[in-house]
Scaffold this motif. Structure first.
Motif, PDB file in Angstrom:
ATOM      1  N   CYS A  27       7.082  16.378   1.990  1.00 11.38           N
ATOM      2  CA  CYS A  27       5.677  16.704   1.731  1.00 11.38           C
ATOM      3  C   CYS A  27       5.149  17.599   2.851  1.00 11.38           C
TER       4      CYS A  27
ATOM      5  N   ARG B  29       6.245   9.480   6.616  1.00 13.46           N
ATOM      6  CA  ARG B  29       6.267   8.585   5.462  1.00 13.46           C
ATOM      7  C   ARG B  29       7.338   9.009   4.474  1.00 13.46           C
ATOM      8  N   CYS B  30       7.710  10.288   4.498  1.00 12.35           N
ATOM      9  CA  CYS B  30       8.773  10.758   3.615  1.00 12.35           C
ATOM     10  C   CYS B  30      10.148  10.462   4.192  1.00 12.35           C
TER      11      CYS B  30
ATOM     12  N   GLY C 126       2.172  13.609   0.455  1.00 11.77           N
ATOM     13  CA  GLY C 126       2.767  12.338   0.050  1.00 11.77           C
ATOM     14  C   GLY C 126       1.993  11.723  -1.100  1.00 11.77           C
TER      15      GLY C 126
ATOM     16  N   LEU D   3      -1.455   6.381  16.523  1.00 12.44           N
ATOM     17  CA  LEU D   3      -0.380   5.557  15.966  1.00 12.44           C
ATOM     18  C   LEU D   3       0.623   6.348  15.132  1.00 12.44           C
TER      19      LEU D   3
ATOM     20  N   PHE E 185       3.657   9.299  -3.918  1.00 13.60           N
ATOM     21  CA  PHE E 185       4.228   7.959  -4.092  1.00 13.60           C
ATOM     22  C   PHE E 185       3.481   7.161  -5.162  1.00 13.60           C
TER      23      PHE E 185
ATOM     24  N   TRP F 210       3.726   2.694  -7.683  1.00 10.27           N
ATOM     25  CA  TRP F 210       4.151   2.825  -6.292  1.00 10.27           C
ATOM     26  C   TRP F 210       5.598   3.243  -6.352  1.00 10.27           C
TER      27      TRP F 210
ATOM     28  N   TYR G  39       0.037  -2.264   9.455  1.00  8.09           N
ATOM     29  CA  TYR G  39       0.842  -1.909   8.281  1.00  8.09           C
ATOM     30  C   TYR G  39       1.876  -0.911   8.788  1.00  8.09           C
TER      31      TYR G  39
ATOM     32  N   LEU H  18       0.912   9.890   4.216  1.00 10.60           N
ATOM     33  CA  LEU H  18       0.409  10.257   5.543  1.00 10.60           C
ATOM     34  C   LEU H  18      -0.896  11.051   5.459  1.00 10.60           C
TER      35      LEU H  18
ATOM     36  N   TYR I 124       3.484  16.952   5.518  1.00 11.42           N
ATOM     37  CA  TYR I 124       2.203  16.636   6.172  1.00 11.42           C
ATOM     38  C   TYR I 124       2.383  16.223   7.630  1.00 11.42           C
TER      39      TYR I 124
ATOM     40  N   GLY J  44      -3.897  11.622  10.590  1.00 11.92           N
ATOM     41  CA  GLY J  44      -3.141  10.583   9.897  1.00 11.92           C
ATOM     42  C   GLY J  44      -3.676   9.185  10.124  1.00 11.92           C
TER      43      GLY J  44
ATOM     44  N   ARG K 121      -8.039   6.094   7.877  1.00  9.06           N
ATOM     45  CA  ARG K 121      -6.810   5.370   7.535  1.00  9.06           C
ATOM     46  C   ARG K 121      -7.128   3.940   7.126  1.00  9.06           C
ATOM     47  N   GLU K 122      -8.102   3.352   7.770  1.00  8.31           N
ATOM     48  CA  GLU K 122      -8.459   1.967   7.458  1.00  8.31           C
ATOM     49  C   GLU K 122      -8.952   1.862   6.008  1.00  8.31           C
TER      50      GLU K 122
ATOM     51  N   MET L 257       5.202   1.321   9.749  1.00  5.49           N
ATOM     52  CA  MET L 257       6.122   2.258   9.131  1.00  5.49           C
ATOM     53  C   MET L 257       7.425   2.261   9.911  1.00  5.49           C
TER      54      MET L 257
ATOM     55  N   ALA M 294       0.847  -1.190   0.000  1.00  2.00           N
ATOM     56  CA  ALA M 294       0.000   0.000   0.000  1.00  2.00           C
ATOM     57  C   ALA M 294       0.885   1.242   0.000  1.00  2.00           C
ATOM     58  N   HIS M 295       0.334   2.368  -0.462  1.00  2.00           N
ATOM     59  CA  HIS M 295       1.112   3.603  -0.498  1.00  2.00           C
ATOM     60  C   HIS M 295       1.223   4.233   0.886  1.00  2.00           C
ATOM     61  N   ALA M 296       0.084   4.270   1.593  1.00  4.81           N
ATOM     62  CA  ALA M 296       0.052   4.818   2.947  1.00  4.81           C
ATOM     63  C   ALA M 296       0.697   6.191   3.044  1.00  4.81           C
TER      64      ALA M 296
ATOM     65  N   PHE N 266      11.933   4.850   2.859  1.00  3.32           N
ATOM     66  CA  PHE N 266      10.717   4.277   2.259  1.00  3.32           C
ATOM     67  C   PHE N 266      10.957   2.815   1.874  1.00  3.32           C
TER      68      PHE N 266
ATOM     69  N   ASN O 123      -4.311  -0.285   9.645  1.00  3.55           N
ATOM     70  CA  ASN O 123      -3.795   0.991  10.145  1.00  3.55           C
ATOM     71  C   ASN O 123      -2.310   0.793  10.412  1.00  3.55           C
ATOM     72  N   PHE O 124      -1.645   1.784  11.023  1.00  6.16           N
ATOM     73  CA  PHE O 124      -0.194   1.684  11.185  1.00  6.16           C
ATOM     74  C   PHE O 124       0.229   0.657  12.237  1.00  6.16           C
TER      75      PHE O 124
ATOM     76  N   PRO P  63      -4.362  11.054   4.383  1.00  2.00           N
ATOM     77  CA  PRO P  63      -5.277  10.038   3.851  1.00  2.00           C
ATOM     78  C   PRO P  63      -5.984  10.556   2.599  1.00  2.00           C
TER      79      PRO P  63
END
Ligand code: FES
Ligand code: FES
Lengths: 718, 156
Positions: B98, B134-135, A390, B43, A392, A508, A653, A340, B100, B38, A421-422, A655, A336-338, A628, A649-650, A342
């Protein structure tokens, strides 16, 4: 000198409200028409107002990659103005102000193309404007243009000490013919290009004033959030919205065929309303789908021949006489791109028109998508471009605009549709799953004499830009698998397009290479290990014909202290690639704990991306892309069970976080070649470097991602 | 029912359910959009604000828990000593991409420096690992926090 007569990429004229307007065509992503071909369809504008203000309107959108700073540098350099004299505006998809239809081909920002594509045309535009302004001044003073020069937004006549500001000359300049030739500066005379200019977008991003799509607040806006069918292709069977309607602040429930939206005064009420909905879904044909099933289909597909992407020599013959054979299969997961920010889009549909507020990488497509759903002609849809939190690749798709407009059609007044986010993770369009088969033959000295690579996966180009898919191939899917920097005497690469049922796929960050470079650089490492040779030395021996690749590899290895001893459980891994017009080598230093958990301690990158417009942006992009890629290597995996994406969610998934982020050193090789892309290469290069480092640390070869700590556990595992 | 919340020194009365997260009051009711959404589940840290000086995830902070508290958001953090130093260090180090996540990053960093003027690397890890970028700007965030701490210790 550049011959401009041949190339009709630029026109000049008077700007609305006075001054000089240059309209030009910048080439865009994905096979869009090149400057100078076909009818003149400008998509970028330079306006020099009578007040002296220089405004650049351009089709690229800022997603964090520094484009809003680097692009003005190109214009400012040749126009002889300082960077802070140039102001940038978002290009709207249709710009009445300029009286021209926008968009040649596809208006898009992606594929690390912005600097590559605009390098020549924007500098030429700057040089043309400067030439015209000088000519206008010379005419006014009745002197030869050669006796004048431009400096800091003025034309000077040194002999008499006279000067005129650009603003005072702009109207006259607009009446002059476009020069047939202009001289571009010698790179050694650059004053702005190559300097670490400060980002123009930074101040607004540290005080909360930057406005992203999600921050749009047209008067009277309502906030909506939504539930889409948890299985792709499913529909709403029945809906009980009584409890949701009773939530304070909830205004309206919008039921669509395959989604339900709750419209409210604020997102808190909308989310509460959403949780109170009772939706019965008809899951449709993909109700039983699993990732395993998709992986098996891809594996099966690679048993048959695919479309030939590249063939050199005769691998069958070479294999038959090879001293050693090596075979392996590799797999990469959906991702997924995720971003930040949404997914979100604000739309106001009226009988006679429609406004859309969104941050998009494809403004024209977004406008067309809204027009189609709203049932309005294109010119009745106004798109307000915003910063993107973001991209991506996710904002190269218009599903979010389509969805928001579908909802807005049922709402009186503007509505901002914000995905939770979900929803964002479970209704993404994913980086494809890939399955690869590789086979190599080594001679008695361990050198590769044959290289076979066949792989299967989704073609994004085939959907996104159908003319780009030809004879079973598209340039993205095979990028990084063919035209390797290595001199391989016999090589054969095949691709099979296999679309996963029920899972939409999309670009992606670093796209094709995010898959191919992992496979190629991991397998190359396997060959070095089979030959019992050092991974750097093994690669260098194959890079004789590729001096730029060799140079970055040597530099990265030297700076990383390649060959120096490391403690137990720590290893170094390397990768080198040539994609997006740039050469990049990375060395990752990785520590594997006894329980199998992996920490990337240090990354050293060496890059040759041609002439560097903004060295700090190059560094920042490599740092960004590296983190990334590490996120993908350590954690990235979208899995499907019962047709549903299992991550949400995070927490599920994950980060990479600050306490896990490595120190990253970037070394730039000086170059006078045209600039290559920098937004993406770091992502594809780091994943194999990490996997190869894990091999060095543990002797375990990881042929699928993400890293599985269970596979790396040692001893008692503590 | 209506709640009184003090945000950036100003009293506001908002008529929302008592369990409404502060984040939506800020963004949607009051129009303070600098604070970002976010994840909605504490989270990612994008929604970080200060409640009585403490870094707090506004997406899980119900508005009825704020009676008598002072909320500071990114729009006003520059008026605090630590906040201004952090913002300057962020610009000096070109942290943003970005951008954000950066409101939340800056709020977390400013709260850290206000309570721990000379943070160690471990302090920085502890205060900042709840904020996702994320960046991937983490390296610059760490450097910028160190600079901001330095400028603080010099009294400037
Ligand atoms: S939105 Fe609050 S922590 Fe992510
Ligand atoms: S700067 Fe983009 S998420 Fe942090």
């Amino acid at each position: 000198m550049t011959d401009l007569a041949r190339r009709s990429f630029l026109r000049t004229g008077a700007a609305t409200g006075g001054g000089l307007l240059l309209s030009l065509t910048l080439p865009l992503t994905g096979g869009a028409q090149a400057a100078g071909d076909g009818p003149f369809a400008p998509n970028a504008f330079v306006r020099i107002g009578e007040d002296g203000r220089i405004v650049l309107v351009m089709p690229y959108v800022e997603m964090g990659q520094g484009t809003y700073t680097a692009i003005p540098m190109l214009i400012a350099e040749e126009l002889e103005v300082t960077l802070n004299q140039v102001r940038l505006e978002h290009a709207p998809p249709d710009e009445k102000l300029y009286g021209n239809p926008l968009v040649a081909g596809v208006q898009a920002t992606g594929g690390s193309t912005a600097i590559m594509a605009s390098w020549q045309p924007l500098r030429q535009a700057g040089a043309i404007a400067r030439t015209l302004l000088i000519a206008a001044a010379a005419k006014r003073w009745n002197v030869a243009p050669e006796a004048c020069r431009a400096q800091a937004g003025e034309v000077l006549h040194p002999a008499t000490g006279r000067s005129l500001k650009y603003g005072a000359l702009a109207a006259d300049a607009a009446k002059l013919p476009v020069p047939k030739e202009v001289a571009l500066k010698d790179p050694k005379d650059f004053k702005i290009i190559g300097t670490p200019a400060k980002r123009l977008d930074a101040p607004a991003k540290v005080d909360g004033s930057a406005v992203y799509g999600i921050d749009a607040r047209p008067p009277g806006v309502k906030i909506a959030t939504l539930a889409q069918s948890p299985v792709f292709g499913g529909r709403v069977k029945s809906l009980d919205d009584a409890a949701a309607k009773a939530v304070k602040g909830v205004r309206q429930i919008v039921r669509l065929d395959d989604a339900v939206a709750v419209v409210a005064d604020h997102m808190g009420a909308a989310k509460k309303g959403l949780a109170a909905l009772k939706i019965d879904w008809d899951d449709g044909p993909h109700a039983k789908l699993t990732t395993d099933q998709i992986a098996r289909e891809l594996e099966q597909a690679t048993l048959a021949a695919g479309a030939v992407a590249e063939t050199i020599g005769d691998t069958a013959k070479a294999l038959a006489s090879a001293a050693t054979k090596v075979e392996a299969t590799y797999q990469l997961p959906f991702l997924a791109h995720a971003a930040l920010e949404p997914m979100n889009c604000t739309v106001h549909v009226r009988k006679d028109g429609c406004d859309v507020w969104v941050g998009t990488q494809v403004a024209a497509r977004a406008q067309a998508a809204a027009a189609k759903v709203a049932g309005l002609p294109l010119d009745k849809v106004v798109l307000h471009q915003h910063l993107i939190g973001g991209g991506f690749g996710r904002r190269l798709e218009i599903d979010g605009v389509t969805r928001a407009t579908e909802i807005a059609r049922h709402v009186d007044g503007p509505v901002k549709v914000v995905w939770t986010r979900e929803e964002d993770i479970q209704h993404d369009m994913y980086r494809p799953y890939w399955f690869d088969r590789l086979q190599a033959g080594l001679d008695e000295k361990g050198r590769p004499v044959a290289w076979n690579h066949r792989f299967a996966g989704s073609s994004i180009i085939a959907r996104w830009l159908p003319p780009g898919f030809n004879k079973g191939l598209d340039p993205d899917s095979v990028d990084g698998a063919i035209h390797l920097p290595y001199g391989l005497p016999n090589m054969h690469v095949e691709y099979l397009r296999v679309e996963p049922p029920g899972i939409p796929t999309a670009f992606w960050r670093s796209v094709g290479p995010s898959h191919n470079v992992f496979v190629v650089e991991s397998f190359m490492d396997e060959l070095a290990a089979t030959a019992k040779q050092d991974p750097v030395a093994y690669r260098l021996a194959l890079l004789e014909k590729s001096p730029r690749a060799k140079a970055v590899l040597e530099l990265a290895a030297a700076k990383a202290g390649w060959g120096q001893a490391l403690p137990q459980g720590v290893g170094r891994g390397v990768s080198v690639q040539h994609v997006f017009g740039s050469y990049l080598a990375q060395v990752a230093e990785v520590e594997v704990a006894k329980n199998g958990s992996v920490r990337v301690r240090r990354v050293v990158a060496a890059v040759d991306c041609g002439i560097v417009v903004n060295p700090d942006t190059v560094k920042a992009q490599i740092e960004s892309a590296t983190n990334f890629g590490i996120t993908a290597a350590l954690y990235g995996e979208i899995t499907v069970k019962d047709g549903r994406v299992e991550q949400s969610n995070f927490d599920t998934y994950q980060m990479l976080r600050l306490d896990e982020a490595p120190s990253i050193e970037v070394h730039i090789v000086k170059s006078s070649q045209a600039p290559g892309g920098m937004g993406e290469p770091g992502t594809s290069a780091i994943v194999p470097a990490v996997a190869n480092a894990i091999f060095a640390a543990t002797g375990k070869r990881l042929r699928r991602m993400p890293v599985d700590p269970a596979q790396l556990k040692r001893g008692d595992g503590r | 029912m209506a709640f009184n919340v003090k945000i950036n020194g100003k009293q506001h009365s908002v008529d929302v359910d008592e369990d409404t997260p502060l984040l939506w009051v800020l963004r949607d009711v009051l129009g303070l959009t600098g604070t970002k959404f976010g994840c909605g589940m504490a989270l990612c840290g994008a929604c970080t604000v200060h409640v009585d000086g403490v870094a707090t995830r506004s997406c899980v902070t119900p508005v009825n828990a704020l009676q008598g508290s002072e909320v500071t958001t990114i729009e006003a953090v520059g008026k605090t000593v630590a906040g201004a130093r952090v913002q300057k260090a962020w610009l000096d180090h070109e942290v943003v991409q970005c951008g954000y996540c950066q409101s939340g990053q800056i709020m977390s960093a400013a709260a850290l420096l206000a309570s721990t003027p000379k943070p160690t690397d471990a302090d920085i890890d502890g205060a900042m690992s709840g904020n996702v970028c994320r960046c991937g700007t983490y390296g610059r965030i760490r450097e910028a926090i160190k600079q901001a701490a330095q400028s603080g210790s010099k009294g400037g």
